[in-house]
Design a protein around this motif. Structure first.
Motif, PDB file in Angstrom:
ATOM      1  N   MET A   1       0.854  -1.197   0.000  1.00 44.16           N
ATOM      2  CA  MET A   1       0.000   0.000   0.000  1.00 44.16           C
ATOM      3  C   MET A   1       0.887   1.243   0.000  1.00 44.16           C
ATOM      4  SD  MET A   1      -2.845   1.204   2.819  1.00 44.16           S
ATOM      5  CE  MET A   1      -3.947  -0.158   2.448  1.00 44.16           C
ATOM      6  N   SER A   2       0.493   2.266  -0.730  1.00 44.41           N
ATOM      7  CA  SER A   2       1.267   3.495  -0.768  1.00 44.41           C
ATOM      8  C   SER A   2       1.281   4.138   0.610  1.00 44.41           C
ATOM      9  CB  SER A   2       0.660   4.459  -1.793  1.00 44.41           C
ATOM     10  OG  SER A   2      -0.688   4.754  -1.465  1.00 44.41           O
ATOM     11  N   ASN A   3       2.292   4.945   0.852  1.00 41.24           N
ATOM     12  CA  ASN A   3       2.406   5.549   2.176  1.00 41.24           C
ATOM     13  C   ASN A   3       1.366   6.667   2.348  1.00 41.24           C
ATOM     14  OD1 ASN A   3       3.436   8.089   1.243  1.00 41.24           O
ATOM     15  ND2 ASN A   3       5.477   7.205   1.095  1.00 41.24           N
ATOM     16  N   PRO A   4       1.135   7.128   3.584  1.00 42.32           N
ATOM     17  CA  PRO A   4       0.080   8.127   3.818  1.00 42.32           C
ATOM     18  C   PRO A   4       0.267   9.417   3.026  1.00 42.32           C
ATOM     19  CG  PRO A   4       0.706   7.086   5.884  1.00 42.32           C
ATOM     20  CD  PRO A   4       1.677   6.595   4.847  1.00 42.32           C
ATOM     21  N   ALA A   5       1.512   9.849   2.833  1.00 43.47           N
ATOM     22  CA  ALA A   5       1.738  11.076   2.073  1.00 43.47           C
ATOM     23  C   ALA A   5       1.271  10.907   0.627  1.00 43.47           C
ATOM     24  CB  ALA A   5       3.218  11.454   2.125  1.00 43.47           C
ATOM     25  N   GLN A   6       1.619   9.775   0.014  1.00 43.34           N
ATOM     26  CA  GLN A   6       1.168   9.521  -1.362  1.00 43.34           C
ATOM     27  C   GLN A   6      -0.357   9.435  -1.431  1.00 43.34           C
ATOM     28  OE1 GLN A   6       3.417   5.915  -1.936  1.00 43.34           O
ATOM     29  NE2 GLN A   6       4.991   6.944  -3.160  1.00 43.34           N
ATOM     30  N   ARG A   7      -0.952   8.813  -0.431  1.00 46.85           N
ATOM     31  CA  ARG A   7      -2.414   8.676  -0.405  1.00 46.85           C
ATOM     32  C   ARG A   7      -3.081  10.039  -0.259  1.00 46.85           C
ATOM     33  NH1 ARG A   7      -2.624   5.116   4.460  1.00 46.85           N
ATOM     34  NH2 ARG A   7      -4.824   5.719   4.516  1.00 46.85           N
ATOM     35  N   ALA A   8      -2.488  10.914   0.567  1.00 45.41           N
ATOM     36  CA  ALA A   8      -3.067  12.252   0.757  1.00 45.41           C
ATOM     37  C   ALA A   8      -3.002  13.045  -0.547  1.00 45.41           C
ATOM     38  CB  ALA A   8      -2.334  12.984   1.871  1.00 45.41           C
ATOM     39  N   ASN A   9      -1.860  12.971  -1.233  1.00 47.84           N
ATOM     40  CA  ASN A   9      -1.741  13.668  -2.526  1.00 47.84           C
ATOM     41  C   ASN A   9      -2.739  13.128  -3.534  1.00 47.84           C
ATOM     42  OD1 ASN A   9       0.229  15.735  -2.398  1.00 47.84           O
ATOM     43  ND2 ASN A   9       1.866  14.205  -2.310  1.00 47.84           N
ATOM     44  N   LYS A  10      -2.888  11.810  -3.564  1.00 46.68           N
ATOM     45  CA  LYS A  10      -3.812  11.190  -4.514  1.00 46.68           C
ATOM     46  C   LYS A  10      -5.253  11.591  -4.223  1.00 46.68           C
ATOM     47  CE  LYS A  10      -5.171   6.657  -6.358  1.00 46.68           C
ATOM     48  NZ  LYS A  10      -4.952   5.186  -6.281  1.00 46.68           N
ATOM     49  N   LEU A  11      -5.637  11.565  -2.939  1.00 47.49           N
ATOM     50  CA  LEU A  11      -6.995  11.956  -2.562  1.00 47.49           C
ATOM     51  C   LEU A  11      -7.257  13.416  -2.920  1.00 47.49           C
ATOM     52  CD1 LEU A  11      -9.699  11.364  -1.159  1.00 47.49           C
ATOM     53  CD2 LEU A  11      -8.585  11.919   1.032  1.00 47.49           C
ATOM     54  N   PHE A  12      -6.235  14.262  -2.754  1.00 49.99           N
ATOM     55  CA  PHE A  12      -6.409  15.679  -3.077  1.00 49.99           C
ATOM     56  C   PHE A  12      -6.680  15.866  -4.573  1.00 49.99           C
ATOM     57  CE2 PHE A  12      -5.504  20.047  -3.915  1.00 49.99           C
ATOM     58  CZ  PHE A  12      -5.897  20.715  -2.761  1.00 49.99           C
ATOM     59  N   VAL A  13      -5.867  15.210  -5.388  1.00 51.24           N
ATOM     60  CA  VAL A  13      -6.042  15.344  -6.846  1.00 51.24           C
ATOM     61  C   VAL A  13      -7.401  14.790  -7.281  1.00 51.24           C
ATOM     62  CG1 VAL A  13      -5.178  14.566  -9.079  1.00 51.24           C
ATOM     63  CG2 VAL A  13      -3.568  15.323  -7.316  1.00 51.24           C
ATOM     64  N   GLN A  14      -7.778  13.636  -6.739  1.00 50.37           N
ATOM     65  CA  GLN A  14      -9.070  13.036  -7.092  1.00 50.37           C
ATOM     66  C   GLN A  14     -10.238  13.943  -6.710  1.00 50.37           C
ATOM     67  OE1 GLN A  14      -8.791   9.339  -4.937  1.00 50.37           O
ATOM     68  NE2 GLN A  14      -8.086   8.188  -6.730  1.00 50.37           N
ATOM     69  N   THR A  15     -10.110  14.642  -5.585  1.00 52.24           N
ATOM     70  CA  THR A  15     -11.217  15.461  -5.084  1.00 52.24           C
ATOM     71  C   THR A  15     -11.273  16.826  -5.737  1.00 52.24           C
ATOM     72  OG1 THR A  15     -11.012  14.371  -2.932  1.00 52.24           O
ATOM     73  CG2 THR A  15     -12.279  16.418  -3.008  1.00 52.24           C
ATOM     74  N   PHE A  16     -10.115  17.480  -5.834  1.00 52.66           N
ATOM     75  CA  PHE A  16     -10.110  18.891  -6.241  1.00 52.66           C
ATOM     76  C   PHE A  16      -9.564  19.116  -7.649  1.00 52.66           C
ATOM     77  CE2 PHE A  16      -9.665  18.882  -1.541  1.00 52.66           C
ATOM     78  CZ  PHE A  16     -10.877  19.498  -1.231  1.00 52.66           C
ATOM     79  N   GLY A  17      -9.069  18.058  -8.288  1.00 54.05           N
ATOM     80  CA  GLY A  17      -8.653  18.168  -9.685  1.00 54.05           C
ATOM     81  C   GLY A  17      -7.389  18.961  -9.911  1.00 54.05           C
ATOM     82  N   THR A  18      -6.592  19.135  -8.882  1.00 59.67           N
ATOM     83  CA  THR A  18      -5.339  19.871  -8.992  1.00 59.67           C
ATOM     84  C   THR A  18      -4.371  19.337  -7.952  1.00 59.67           C
ATOM     85  OG1 THR A  18      -4.340  22.083  -8.997  1.00 59.67           O
ATOM     86  CG2 THR A  18      -6.094  21.679  -7.387  1.00 59.67           C
ATOM     87  N   LEU A  19      -3.099  19.706  -8.103  1.00 56.07           N
ATOM     88  CA  LEU A  19      -2.104  19.256  -7.139  1.00 56.07           C
ATOM     89  C   LEU A  19      -2.173  20.084  -5.857  1.00 56.07           C
ATOM     90  CD1 LEU A  19       0.989  18.797  -9.490  1.00 56.07           C
ATOM     91  CD2 LEU A  19      -0.417  16.991  -8.477  1.00 56.07           C
ATOM     92  N   ALA A  20      -1.872  19.450  -4.725  1.00 54.60           N
ATOM     93  CA  ALA A  20      -1.782  20.169  -3.457  1.00 54.60           C
ATOM     94  C   ALA A  20      -0.517  21.018  -3.428  1.00 54.60           C
ATOM     95  CB  ALA A  20      -1.781  19.180  -2.300  1.00 54.60           C
ATOM     96  N   ASP A  21      -0.565  22.086  -2.622  1.00 49.73           N
ATOM     97  CA  ASP A  21       0.629  22.916  -2.431  1.00 49.73           C
ATOM     98  C   ASP A  21       1.649  22.211  -1.542  1.00 49.73           C
ATOM     99  OD1 ASP A  21      -0.526  24.981  -3.867  1.00 49.73           O
ATOM    100  OD2 ASP A  21      -1.293  26.005  -2.087  1.00 49.73           O
ATOM    101  N   THR A  22       1.179  21.714  -0.414  1.00 53.59           N
ATOM    102  CA  THR A  22       2.075  21.224   0.638  1.00 53.59           C
ATOM    103  C   THR A  22       1.374  20.155   1.468  1.00 53.59           C
ATOM    104  OG1 THR A  22       2.634  23.587   0.875  1.00 53.59           O
ATOM    105  CG2 THR A  22       3.763  22.073   2.341  1.00 53.59           C
ATOM    106  N   LEU A  23       2.166  19.373   2.195  1.00 55.00           N
ATOM    107  CA  LEU A  23       1.654  18.385   3.134  1.00 55.00           C
ATOM    108  C   LEU A  23       2.089  18.739   4.554  1.00 55.00           C
ATOM    109  CD1 LEU A  23       2.654  15.104   1.246  1.00 55.00           C
ATOM    110  CD2 LEU A  23       0.368  16.051   1.415  1.00 55.00           C
TER     111      LEU A  23
END
Length: 385
Positions: free
Chosen positions: A1-23
């Protein structure tokens, strides 16, 4: 399973359609000793643990917040800064975020809004403070992204204020402070009166083991608030601000003037404060046999005087203690009425502890325990994306 940081980035892109600034991340915690002392202005000895909440964020130019969590798929929570509304009757996950932004607004601090995607591997409902990890990760994100320049302690204080006044849980400051200020390989001795803290090294030969009893925790909040009221009643009887200022001899002298329950609640807090300070010294100096005794006394006090353990927890403490003897300590940890046991155990006995829990706990209780082998972690910070 991908690590939590990768999962957070993926969830952000899936939800908001853009990359996150920071974690941003913040850890859960386990309290080694010092239970129900924090809201009595006493001493606690928690450690941040390597289970974390990670938030991917993107700043907005308005005052809107939009948040999603992988623990609650399909839910997006939205609110406007300073317009969080009244205290919820049944708090949900997003109310811990709203509590923080509400506390900021009431304090006269301003912030822009954010889009947030939240991922956490802090077990929910285990008493490992998933709520504080969420609050502190969010507070750290707001502070850093908006360059507000609050100290980690100030972030912890705002998070506690939000949980007290918005969420409606009368928690002390411990959970938020350790999540904000934790240090790798150390516990933190916190004086909850003046909020001083001192790092206490955990000897390299000790394993940090958390055992979740998986007992469904009922009435936790109502019983927690009741214990707090009982402590306040005793302090008021002595015309004191808190039990921190009450000596055991004075309590004993006034025993007949108090209800039996209130006397025992206060006795626990006063003796637990002493044990916590002594345990910090024992841990720092490597006196594990003394630490073992102090943790055992703490558990007995929680069981008999504060009355917050349950039979399953008592059994876990009993069987772990039978394995480790004076080569470690074990006690219930957290608010009580279920939840977890914490053990500091000589490395060579780790496998034996796991084995006896797996062999005996299910047979005795019909419940399967969850065992976490942990390490003491750093507190909240920004992660490089």
């Amino acid at each position: 399973m991908s690590n939590p940081a990768q999962r957070a980035n993926k969830l952000f892109v899936q939800t908001f359609g853009t990359l996150a600034d920071t974690l941003y991340f913040a850890p859960g915690r386990v309290n080694l000793i010092g239970e129900h002392t924090d809201y009595n202005d006493g001493f606690v000895l928690p450690a941040a643990i390597n289970f974390h909440t990670i938030i991917a964020i993107k700043r907005r130019e308005d005052s809107q917040f939009r948040a999603v969590s992988d623990a609650f798929p399909g839910e997006m929570k939205e609110w406007t800064f300073g317009e969080e509304g009244n205290r919820p009757e049944s708090p949900e996950w997003a109310d811990y975020l709203k509590g923080f932004s509400s506390a900021m607004a009431i304090s006269g601090l301003a912030t822009k809004g954010m889009d947030l995607a939240i991922v956490s591997n802090v077990p929910l409902g285990a008493g490992l403070s998933s709520s504080a990890a969420l609050e502190i990760a969010f507070g750290t994100a707001i502070n850093d992204a908006n360059q507000i320049q609050l100290s980690p302690l100030a972030i912890a204080q705002l998070a506690q204020r939000g949980e007290n006044h918005y969420v409606g849980c009368a928690c002390g400051i411990m959970d938020q402070m350790i999540s904000a200020l934790g240090q790798q390989d150390h516990a933190l001795l916190i004086d909850c009166l003046d909020l001083d803290s001192e790092a206490v090294s955990i000897p390299e030969n000790l394993s940090l083991i958390i055992i979740n009893s998986n007992v469904k925790r009922g009435l936790v909040e109502s019983e927690y608030n009741l214990r707090r009221e009982q402590c306040e009643q005793v302090a008021a009887h002595f015309q004191l601000d808190s039990l921190r200022h009450l000596e055991l001899a004075d309590l004993e002298a006034a025993k007949d003037q108090l209800s039996d329950a209130n006397y025992r609640r206060a006795k626990h807090v006063i003796t637990e404060n002493r044990r916590t300070q002594n345990a910090a010294w024992a841990l720092e100096s490597g006196n594990i046999s003394q630490l073992s005794t102090l943790m055992a006394e703490s558990h007995i006090s929680m069981r008999d005087d504060f009355e917050i353990t349950v039979p399953e927890i008592d059994f876990l403490v009993e069987i772990v203690s039978s394995v480790i003897g004076e080569k470690g300590g074990v006690r219930m940890t957290g608010g009580g009425f279920g939840g977890c046991v914490v053990a500091l155990v000589d490395h060579e006995l780790t496998d034996a502890v796991v084995e006896i829990v797996e062999q005996q706990y299910l047979d005795k209780t019909g419940i399967e325990a969850t065992i976490y082998l942990c390490s003491a972690s750093d507190g909240a910070k920004r992660l490089d994306n």
